[in-house]
Structures are given as C-alpha cells and as structure tokens.
Design an enzyme around this catalytic site. Sequence first.
Site, mmCIF file in Angstrom:
data_model
loop_
_atom_site.group_PDB
_atom_site.id
_atom_site.type_symbol
_atom_site.label_atom_id
_atom_site.label_comp_id
_atom_site.label_asym_id
_atom_site.label_seq_id
_atom_site.Cartn_x
_atom_site.Cartn_y
_atom_site.Cartn_z
ATOM 1 N N ILE A 158 0.870 -1.230 -0.074
ATOM 2 C CA ILE A 158 -0.004 0.067 -0.004
ATOM 3 C C ILE A 158 0.847 1.472 -0.025
ATOM 4 O O ILE A 158 0.742 2.250 -0.918
ATOM 5 C CB ILE A 158 -1.067 -0.109 0.978
ATOM 6 N N ARG A 243 -5.062 1.314 10.641
ATOM 7 C CA ARG A 243 -5.681 0.936 11.749
ATOM 8 C C ARG A 243 -5.920 1.871 12.717
ATOM 9 O O ARG A 243 -5.217 2.852 12.939
ATOM 10 C CB ARG A 243 -4.987 -0.240 12.217
ATOM 11 N N GLU A 272 -14.254 1.734 16.290
ATOM 12 C CA GLU A 272 -15.393 1.348 15.276
ATOM 13 C C GLU A 272 -16.174 0.313 15.722
ATOM 14 O O GLU A 272 -15.878 -0.826 16.421
ATOM 15 C CB GLU A 272 -14.521 0.766 14.102
ATOM 16 N N HIS A 290 -14.182 3.726 7.077
ATOM 17 C CA HIS A 290 -13.217 2.635 6.961
ATOM 18 C C HIS A 290 -13.665 2.041 5.269
ATOM 19 O O HIS A 290 -14.011 0.785 5.365
ATOM 20 C CB HIS A 290 -13.481 1.521 7.803
#
Length: 316
Positions: A158, A243, A272, A290
């Site tokens: 990523i 995260r 969350e 998210h």
Amino acid sequence: MIKLLANDGIDASGKKMLEAAGFDVITTKVEQADLADYINNNNISALTVRSATKVRKDIIDACPGLKLIGRGGVGMDNIDVEYAREKGIKVVNTPAASSQSVAELVIAHMYSMVRFLHLSNREMPVKGSTEFNTLKKNYSEGIELSGKSIGIIGFGRIGQAVAKYAIGNGMRVYAYDPYTTMATIKIDFFDGSSKEFLISSAPVNDFISKCDFITVHVPGGEIIGEKEIALMKDGVMLINAARGGVINETALLNALNSGKVACAALDVFNNEPTPDSTLLTHPKISLTPHTGASTKEAQLRIGTELAQLIIDFFQK
C-alpha cells in the site's frame, strides 16, 4: 460438501468460484456472540471474515471442526493468527488485492484537505445560497500537492502504491519500513511506456520534520503520538487509512486544536463502529467510514483471490 461461512460477505465472483468447486457458501451474518454455536451447529469447516468479525482464542477453542480462517484484505489483527496455526488451522489473507484502492483513497483525502473539500461539501448545502462569497473567501487559500513532500511510514504494497501517486503529483517521497531497505516504484503510462524510481527506506526521524504530509500504512500499534507530532513541521497534514490508534487520537486532536497539525484525514478509528464524536465533528478532519478497500475492483480481487486460496487448501 464443505461448508464455508463468509460472515462479513464475499464478492459474487468469489462465491461463484467456490460453489463451482463444490463448496456450500453461507453468507448469513452471524453476530459475534453467536458465532461459535453457529459454526458448530452447521458443521462449518471454513470461515472468512473482513475487519468486523473477530476470531479470537475463544472461537478457535470452541470450534474444533474449523479447518481454515480466511481474511479478505490485508491486516489480520482481528484474528489470533499464531494461536490458530498452533491448533492446526490454516490462516490465509489477500494482502495485495486492495493496495490500489487504499492508495487512491489516501490521495483523495490529500486533495480534500488541501482544497478544503471536506468543509465546503458540508457547508455549501447549508450556506451556499446565502453566504456564497464568504465561503469562497474562506476556501480560496488552498495549496497544490505538486512540490510538496510526503513521508510514508510502512512501505509495503500500500505504501508503495501511495508513492506512485505522490510521484505522479510531483511530490518528494520519503519512506520508512523495517523490512524494506529499498523499493523500485514503477509507474506505467497509458502509451505502454514506464518509468522506475528507487526509494530508500530511512529512519523516521530523518524525514519527519521535513514532510508536508505523513501517511501511515502499518498493521497496528501506536506509531504517531505526542512525541512524534512535536518533531513534525508546523502545519503538517496526517493521514490514517491503516488501523485505528496508529495515530493517537487524543494527541491528534490536541495538535489540530493548537494548529501544529493543519488537517488530518481518517478512514479508521479506535472504537469502530462508534468513533469518538469529537473526531467526527472536528472541522479539520476529512472523514470516511473505513472504506479504503471498498471499491468494486478491490472486492472482486479479494473475492477471487480468497476463493482460490480456499480451493487450493481443501483440494490439495
């Protein structure tokens, strides 16, 4: 017939592959408290999850018939991976499938922050017809990404995908990763040509004070707190699409309120699905729920890659 519970869903392409291979794919959403009983009562051999369902030691111990746990996506912090493997359960994930999608969301948030899109999109529907000129004045001091610098903490798939877009925007890229000393960033163009750039990993303290933007791409743990923010350039912008808690939320709010951090972008949160309302209402935070990996293309890749891993395991 092998029964598989896709508790957080699976793309139709993956489901079709599994069914063609003889699997009974169940997409019923089972609540966390009922998960072990459901697995045992329905003779489930394989369980796939995304980020919502947690597969901890209690589930693993309670479900002796479970042979495989699959995570659609990158991080496996919601699974007790090593414990499962010690118990003889295969654990697989799809780390490459969503890299492009997450990287594009990071860049989208960067554009949102530098051009105040997160604020103007909130205020235009309410004030656009009565305070148009005021809003125009308020949001007319944006900046360009070109010529700015970005620090990428976590330079795996990523992080490297983010670097491609940053380079394409004319940005200077700094990176840190404990497992990557140097990465070749290859950018492919529409005409079939390509260009390669070598990015070396450097200690975070070597670049943290130089960067206009800092984005984090690590599997978990607090990476940025008060100490790290104090070392940053005044007016830095931070992005967390990794995260919740990788950037300490309290330290971030304090830095936003003091002006040390000009703006932040958050796709992930500590609590969350009930994030801190102070974060959600803060005018200096660009927000998404998210959705970093939630593109049609990524979901298709995740579904098919996960399905193939499962098929390979059970048909070996």
